[in-house]
Design an enzyme around this catalytic site. Structure first.
Site, PDB file in Angstrom:
ATOM      1  CB  THR A  53     -61.137  17.327 -48.632  1.00 34.66           C
ATOM      2  OG1 THR A  53     -59.877  16.889 -48.128  1.00 34.66           O
ATOM      3  CG2 THR A  53     -62.163  16.243 -48.342  1.00 34.66           C
ATOM      4  CG  ASP A  54     -56.084  15.977 -50.301  1.00 35.16           C
ATOM      5  OD1 ASP A  54     -56.697  16.109 -49.225  1.00 35.16           O
ATOM      6  OD2 ASP A  54     -54.854  16.196 -50.411  1.00 35.16           O
ATOM      7  CD  GLU A  55     -58.425  14.786 -44.775  1.00 30.93           C
ATOM      8  OE1 GLU A  55     -58.855  13.870 -44.058  1.00 30.93           O
ATOM      9  OE2 GLU A  55     -58.088  15.895 -44.342  1.00 30.93           O
TER      10      GLU A  55
ATOM     11  CE1 TYR B  49     -64.097  17.368 -44.011  1.00 27.66           C
ATOM     12  CE2 TYR B  49     -61.918  16.391 -44.250  1.00 27.66           C
ATOM     13  CZ  TYR B  49     -62.848  17.359 -44.599  1.00 27.66           C
ATOM     14  OH  TYR B  49     -62.526  18.299 -45.541  1.00 27.66           O
TER      15      TYR B  49
ATOM     16  CE  LYS C  52     -66.292  18.290 -48.301  1.00 28.97           C
ATOM     17  NZ  LYS C  52     -67.171  19.491 -48.511  1.00 28.97           N
TER      18      LYS C  52
END
Length: 354
Positions: free
Chosen positions: A134-136, A159, A163
């Site tokens: 993810t870009d998060e 989260y 990741k």
């Protein structure tokens, strides 16, 4: 016929990828999924009907089983999407995110390494492991700029931290052991079969039922929206043609504030399913999420120039398709609203669990 294992293949992005691989690319797919609350076998039913898709219900954290399964199936690729993915749930219950996203990724990497080490010749050269993220992991942007593949990691939530850890493991297994790994990081996905805890499906269903449409803070947080079928095409391409050890960012170049997204859903529903009042009247501003990143935006230039990928859907065309799909498939979402998740607020600090 090429054979691919897809972990998390009964979830939202995973099932879109499975449908693309089976229905468009014509490959054989083994879906490995624990079948937690966000997984749904109906998501892969179109692929299963072809006879080229099989579901194995299993936990990726069971390394011994994953090792045996990969040896038995002898895949050409492993596309690893299995993950806990909802930020709000990670705030109130981080344990499952560390278990699945970190330990589960370690388990898959080790199982894949055992298999890959046993291969010889063309089979060994052909094998690929794609880790989907993810870009998060990059944290929050200000008003300007984009996330690039070289952007330093700065995760904000349990989260995104889980990741980020899994991304580092994937790269380490390539650098240390030579495992043929490629990593992808994507912006916010939306589209059909999206479990209704995420913003777009939640707002669609709440609006259909005349319920309040919760918007965090002032609704000014910005996300880059990517239609899930565009993402599925990108993942297939990255797995097959991406350079080993590299990261590829996948984004739709569709930045919108959360409020703009909610208003667009209201307007689309008012056209497709008219009522006497505008659904914008249902918008309700609520307390912001803890640690809420202000803005995400992906630069997908590397993917576009190296591999020739382009997003086919604009936000407007993709959103209209998405809204229409939920209107056409109450048989899919109504059971979920009744028995799995009814739309209540998640991630409140008062709900934190060990």
């Amino acid at each position: 016929m090429e054979k691919i294992i897809v972990t998390g293949g009964a979830g939202f992005i995973g099932s879109a990828l499975v449908r693309h691989l089976v229905l468009d690319d014509g490959v054989e797919v083994i879906v490995v999924d624990k079948m937690t609350y966000a997984a749904n076998r109906a998501n892969i039913e179109p692929a299963e009907k072809t006879g080229r898709c099989r579901l194995v219900v299993a936990d990726i954290c069971d390394q011994a089983r994953m090792t045996d399964l990969i040896k038995k199936e002898a895949p050409d690729q492993i596309l690893h999407l299995a993950a806990e993915s909802h930020v709000d749930r990670s705030i109130s219950g981080p344990h499952d995110f560390i278990e699945t996203n970190v330990i589960g990724t370690y388990s898959m990497l080790e199982a894949a390494r055992t298999y890959w080490s046993s291969l010889q010749g063309d089979a060994k050269e052909r094998f690929r492991f794609l880790h989907v993220s993810t870009d998060e992991v990059y944290g929050s942007l200000g008003a300007e700029g984009l996330f690039h593949e070289t952007t330093p990691y700065d995760p904000s939530s349990p989260y995104s931290a889980s990741k980020a850890a899994s991304d580092h493991l994937a790269h380490a297994w390539h650098r240390t052991y030579g495992l043929p790994v490629v990593v992808s990081n994507c912006s916010n996905n939306y589209g059909p079969y999206h479990f209704p805890e995420k913003l777009i499906p939640l707002v669609i269903l709440n609006a259909l039922e005349g319920k309040p449409l919760p918007v965090y803070g002032a609704g000014s947080n910005v996300r880059d929206w990517l239609y899930v079928d565009d993402h599925a095409r990108a993942l297939s391409l990255i797995a097959s043609q991406g350079r080993l050890g590299e990261t590829y960012n996948v984004g739709g170049r569709n930045e919108r504030t959360n409020l703009q997204v909610v208003e667009a859903i209201c307007d689309a529903l008012d056209v497709l399913r008219p009522t006497s009042r505008s659904r914008r009247e249902l918008i309700t501003f609520v307390k912001d999420r803890p640690g809420h990143d202000q803005r995400y935006a992906i630069d997908a230039t590397k993917l576009e120039t190296e591999l020739g990928w382009r997003a086919r859907e604009t936000f407007e065309t993709g959103l209209r398709k998405t809204v229409q799909w939920y209107l056409d498939h109450p048989d899919w979402w109504q059971p979920l609203r009744k028995s799995v998740y009814s739309g209540e607020r998640l991630g409140l600090e008062t709900n934190v669990k060990a």
